[in-house]
Design a protein around this motif. Structure first.
Motif, PDB file in Angstrom:
ATOM      1  N   SER A 103       6.334  27.801   5.096  1.00 37.68           N
ATOM      2  CA  SER A 103       7.537  27.689   5.974  1.00 37.68           C
ATOM      3  C   SER A 103       7.619  26.668   5.966  1.00 37.68           C
ATOM      4  O   SER A 103       7.663  26.133   6.962  1.00 37.68           O
ATOM      5  CB  SER A 103       7.052  28.489   7.542  1.00 37.68           C
ATOM      6  N   LEU A 104       8.832  26.559   5.158  1.00 39.35           N
ATOM      7  CA  LEU A 104       9.180  24.834   4.796  1.00 39.35           C
ATOM      8  C   LEU A 104      11.166  25.059   5.397  1.00 39.35           C
ATOM      9  O   LEU A 104      11.155  23.558   4.731  1.00 39.35           O
ATOM     10  CB  LEU A 104       8.631  24.387   3.833  1.00 39.35           C
ATOM     11  N   GLU A 105      11.693  25.830   5.664  1.00 36.95           N
ATOM     12  CA  GLU A 105      12.626  25.796   5.495  1.00 36.95           C
ATOM     13  C   GLU A 105      14.112  25.471   6.842  1.00 36.95           C
ATOM     14  O   GLU A 105      14.710  25.370   6.607  1.00 36.95           O
ATOM     15  CB  GLU A 105      12.998  27.003   5.354  1.00 36.95           C
ATOM     16  N   ASN A 106      12.958  24.517   7.912  1.00 35.62           N
ATOM     17  CA  ASN A 106      13.816  24.270   8.279  1.00 35.62           C
ATOM     18  C   ASN A 106      13.405  22.828   8.952  1.00 35.62           C
ATOM     19  O   ASN A 106      11.541  23.256   9.479  1.00 35.62           O
ATOM     20  CB  ASN A 106      13.904  25.124  10.201  1.00 35.62           C
ATOM     21  N   LEU A 107      14.000  21.810   9.244  1.00 36.46           N
ATOM     22  CA  LEU A 107      13.070  20.550   9.290  1.00 36.46           C
ATOM     23  C   LEU A 107      12.153  20.556  11.268  1.00 36.46           C
ATOM     24  O   LEU A 107      11.244  19.829  10.566  1.00 36.46           O
ATOM     25  CB  LEU A 107      14.281  19.485   9.789  1.00 36.46           C
ATOM     26  N   ASP A 108      12.808  20.841  11.910  1.00 38.32           N
ATOM     27  CA  ASP A 108      12.877  20.212  13.132  1.00 38.32           C
ATOM     28  C   ASP A 108      11.076  21.978  13.017  1.00 38.32           C
ATOM     29  O   ASP A 108       9.892  20.630  13.445  1.00 38.32           O
ATOM     30  CB  ASP A 108      13.294  21.432  14.169  1.00 38.32           C
ATOM     31  N   GLN A 109      10.612  22.452  12.569  1.00 37.50           N
ATOM     32  CA  GLN A 109       9.854  23.264  12.268  1.00 37.50           C
ATOM     33  C   GLN A 109       8.590  22.860  11.651  1.00 37.50           C
ATOM     34  O   GLN A 109       6.839  22.137  12.139  1.00 37.50           O
ATOM     35  CB  GLN A 109       9.843  24.753  11.811  1.00 37.50           C
ATOM     36  N   VAL A 110       8.969  21.847  10.212  1.00 36.11           N
ATOM     37  CA  VAL A 110       7.993  20.802   9.606  1.00 36.11           C
ATOM     38  C   VAL A 110       7.703  19.716  10.205  1.00 36.11           C
ATOM     39  O   VAL A 110       6.132  19.861  11.093  1.00 36.11           O
ATOM     40  CB  VAL A 110       9.289  20.640   8.258  1.00 36.11           C
ATOM     41  N   ALA A 135       7.511  20.218  13.836  1.00 34.59           N
ATOM     42  CA  ALA A 135       6.399  20.410  14.523  1.00 34.59           C
ATOM     43  C   ALA A 135       4.812  20.911  14.124  1.00 34.59           C
ATOM     44  O   ALA A 135       3.986  20.526  14.442  1.00 34.59           O
ATOM     45  CB  ALA A 135       6.825  21.587  15.140  1.00 34.59           C
ATOM     46  N   SER A 136       4.555  21.429  12.934  1.00 40.05           N
ATOM     47  CA  SER A 136       3.662  21.570  12.577  1.00 40.05           C
ATOM     48  C   SER A 136       2.802  19.936  11.981  1.00 40.05           C
ATOM     49  O   SER A 136       1.661  20.265  12.336  1.00 40.05           O
ATOM     50  CB  SER A 136       3.918  21.676  11.186  1.00 40.05           C
ATOM     51  N   VAL A 137       3.223  18.874  11.706  1.00 45.13           N
ATOM     52  CA  VAL A 137       2.639  17.796  10.932  1.00 45.13           C
ATOM     53  C   VAL A 137       2.956  16.696  12.156  1.00 45.13           C
ATOM     54  O   VAL A 137       1.799  15.510  12.211  1.00 45.13           O
ATOM     55  CB  VAL A 137       3.642  16.997   9.908  1.00 45.13           C
ATOM     56  N   GLU A 138       3.236  17.257  13.608  1.00 45.60           N
ATOM     57  CA  GLU A 138       2.980  16.591  15.008  1.00 45.60           C
ATOM     58  C   GLU A 138       1.652  16.437  15.597  1.00 45.60           C
ATOM     59  O   GLU A 138       0.772  15.482  16.177  1.00 45.60           O
ATOM     60  CB  GLU A 138       3.912  17.199  15.764  1.00 45.60           C
ATOM     61  N   ASN A 139       0.532  17.299  15.568  1.00 43.14           N
ATOM     62  CA  ASN A 139      -0.620  17.318  15.268  1.00 43.14           C
ATOM     63  C   ASN A 139      -1.400  16.395  14.691  1.00 43.14           C
ATOM     64  O   ASN A 139      -1.160  16.357  12.984  1.00 43.14           O
ATOM     65  CB  ASN A 139      -1.445  19.203  15.104  1.00 43.14           C
ATOM     66  N   GLU A 140      -2.327  15.452  15.384  1.00 43.14           N
ATOM     67  CA  GLU A 140      -2.620  14.640  14.793  1.00 43.14           C
ATOM     68  C   GLU A 140      -4.074  14.931  13.932  1.00 43.14           C
ATOM     69  O   GLU A 140      -4.593  14.021  13.127  1.00 43.14           O
ATOM     70  CB  GLU A 140      -3.541  13.512  15.778  1.00 43.14           C
ATOM     71  N   LEU A 149       8.680  11.190  13.762  1.00 46.08           N
ATOM     72  CA  LEU A 149       7.574  11.640  14.928  1.00 46.08           C
ATOM     73  C   LEU A 149       7.696  10.948  16.247  1.00 46.08           C
ATOM     74  O   LEU A 149       7.468   9.621  15.664  1.00 46.08           O
ATOM     75  CB  LEU A 149       6.386  12.217  14.687  1.00 46.08           C
ATOM     76  N   LYS A 150       7.501  10.979  16.916  1.00 49.81           N
ATOM     77  CA  LYS A 150       6.584  10.056  17.972  1.00 49.81           C
ATOM     78  C   LYS A 150       5.654   9.683  18.254  1.00 49.81           C
ATOM     79  O   LYS A 150       4.405   9.644  17.150  1.00 49.81           O
ATOM     80  CB  LYS A 150       6.881  11.040  19.403  1.00 49.81           C
ATOM     81  N   PRO A 151       5.689   8.375  18.688  1.00 47.01           N
ATOM     82  CA  PRO A 151       4.197   7.216  18.781  1.00 47.01           C
ATOM     83  C   PRO A 151       3.961   7.424  19.698  1.00 47.01           C
ATOM     84  O   PRO A 151       3.771   8.186  20.537  1.00 47.01           O
ATOM     85  CB  PRO A 151       5.385   5.170  18.695  1.00 47.01           C
ATOM     86  N   ASP A 152       2.584   7.457  19.458  1.00 44.55           N
ATOM     87  CA  ASP A 152       1.208   7.142  20.723  1.00 44.55           C
ATOM     88  C   ASP A 152       1.959   6.361  22.095  1.00 44.55           C
ATOM     89  O   ASP A 152       2.091   5.676  21.790  1.00 44.55           O
ATOM     90  CB  ASP A 152       0.076   6.364  20.216  1.00 44.55           C
ATOM     91  N   PRO A 153       1.957   6.822  22.928  1.00 40.92           N
ATOM     92  CA  PRO A 153       2.369   5.981  24.052  1.00 40.92           C
ATOM     93  C   PRO A 153       2.050   5.493  24.870  1.00 40.92           C
ATOM     94  O   PRO A 153       2.614   4.483  25.431  1.00 40.92           O
ATOM     95  CB  PRO A 153       2.243   7.601  24.839  1.00 40.92           C
ATOM     96  N   LYS A 154       0.567   4.874  25.120  1.00 40.92           N
ATOM     97  CA  LYS A 154      -0.213   4.000  24.981  1.00 40.92           C
ATOM     98  C   LYS A 154       0.219   3.143  24.141  1.00 40.92           C
ATOM     99  O   LYS A 154       0.260   2.097  24.947  1.00 40.92           O
ATOM    100  CB  LYS A 154      -1.552   4.707  25.112  1.00 40.92           C
ATOM    101  N   ARG A 155      -0.458   3.207  22.884  1.00 44.87           N
ATOM    102  CA  ARG A 155       0.426   2.208  22.398  1.00 44.87           C
ATOM    103  C   ARG A 155       1.917   2.002  22.292  1.00 44.87           C
ATOM    104  O   ARG A 155       2.433   0.099  22.087  1.00 44.87           O
ATOM    105  CB  ARG A 155      -0.218   2.678  20.680  1.00 44.87           C
ATOM    106  N   LEU A 156       2.424   2.100  22.505  1.00 45.72           N
ATOM    107  CA  LEU A 156       4.619   2.014  22.727  1.00 45.72           C
ATOM    108  C   LEU A 156       4.137   0.931  23.821  1.00 45.72           C
ATOM    109  O   LEU A 156       4.215  -0.009  23.803  1.00 45.72           O
ATOM    110  CB  LEU A 156       5.224   3.087  22.636  1.00 45.72           C
ATOM    111  N   GLN A 157       3.604   1.389  25.410  1.00 40.58           N
ATOM    112  CA  GLN A 157       3.253   0.774  26.356  1.00 40.58           C
ATOM    113  C   GLN A 157       3.249  -0.155  25.790  1.00 40.58           C
ATOM    114  O   GLN A 157       3.263  -1.311  27.000  1.00 40.58           O
ATOM    115  CB  GLN A 157       2.915   1.788  27.072  1.00 40.58           C
TER     116      GLN A 157
END
Length: 310
Positions: free
Chosen positions: A231-238, A240-245, A289-297
């Motif tokens: 399922s690759l038809e929507n950017l936001d869905q993609v 979300a799927s690759v956000e998982n480490e 994708l968002k960065p690791d919060p601790k690393r950014l801080q």
């Protein structure tokens, strides 16, 4: 008489040097940014918002060509530099980007692998020169790999993830930026390459860019591609799927903004801190994708100390 002339010449040269030096520091609000080109739209958004809140600021991007401009304040990079370089700069890890396999939408490869997808074995066989890699004997669909000619963040990250170097990526090498890979692929119905979500998708419609087919991959590493992974038809869905480490077969790396430790430009430091505080809300819009919060801080605190001392 000669000594008087010499004195006048020397005085004139001294004045010219003094004026030249002053002209470079006369506007402390000017900030020059350069670096990886695919991040420019995101950085332009930040610049616009920062200048709205700080009208005195004069921030601009100077486009990177074969090399960086001679003078700049902030550098955008899409891969981790060598230790010697890192020790001379302060960093903010502002975002993460993924690299996805894509093909010309008209290609036989796109049609076949939209169903089969790519697992690690097939990935390596398609993209890399490796006589020892395990072969998939069912791979007989014609394709042409396109990759970057110059050293750059995306190909370095892509190759490193699978245990290779940029020079090991096979196929036709294209000069220029990552956008030029897309242009080459769209002109070749056998074309296959890798790219960031922000180029694979139309950022307004959130659908794949016209003429491009995204190739599904084995995200959980179980050796096959599921219906959900196709399922690759929507950017936001993609995203979300690759956000998982824990995902497999999708290289992910940081976008960094950095400043030289000897740079005393207060506006550049102020902009860096503003980005650390405000950049998160724009990332998904531009396909990041968002960065690791601790690393950014942690990095933000280093920049705060750096700004206070210099």
């Amino acid at each position: 008489m000669r000594s008087i002339k010499s004195l006048l010449v020397a005085t004139g040269l001294s004045l010219a040097i003094s004026q030249s030096g002053f002209s470079q520091t006369a506007n402390p609000n000017e900030v020059v940014i350069t670096g990886v080109r695919f991040a420019y739209p995101l950085v332009e958004k930040w610049i616009g918002e920062y200048k709205a809140a700080n009208p005195q600021a004069q921030i601009r991007i100077e486009t990177r060509t074969v090399t960086d401009p001679q003078k700049y304040d902030l550098l955008i990079e899409a891969y981790e530099q060598e230790k010697e370089v890192r020790e001379t700069r302060e960093y903010i890890s502002v975002a993460r980007y993924a690299l996805l396999p894509i093909a010309n939408a008209k290609s036989a490869f796109a049609k076949e692998y939209a169903e089969k997808g790519l697992n690690e074995k097939t990935y390596k066989q398609i993209f890399f020169h490796d006589i020892y890699a395990e072969k998939d004997k069912t791979l007989d669909t014609p394709y042409t790999i396109y990759t970057r000619l110059q050293k750059a963040g995306a190909p370095i990250t892509f190759a490193k993830y699978f245990g290779y170097e940029q020079k090991d990526i096979k196929g036709k090498t294209i000069a220029g930026a990552d956008e030029h890979l897309i242009k080459a692929l769209l002109k070749d119905e056998t074309g296959v390459t890798y790219t960031i979500p922000g180029l694979a998708f139309d950022l307004k419609t959130r659908k794949p860019t016209e003429g491009i087919a995204l190739i599904p991959v084995d995200l959980d590493g179980n050796g096959r591609v599921s219906k959900e992974e196709k399922s690759l038809e929507n950017l936001d869905q993609v995203l979300a799927s690759v956000e998982n480490e824990k995902i497999k077969n999708v290289p992910v790396e940081y976008i960094h903004l950095s400043i030289d430790k000897h740079n005393s430009n207060p506006e550049a430091k102020k902009f860096l801190l503003w980005v650390a505080e405000n950049a998160q809300k724009d990332l998904q819009q531009f396909g990041y994708l968002k960065p690791d919060p601790k690393r950014l801080q942690d990095e933000k605190q280093k920049i705060e100390r750096f700004a206070a001392v210099n």
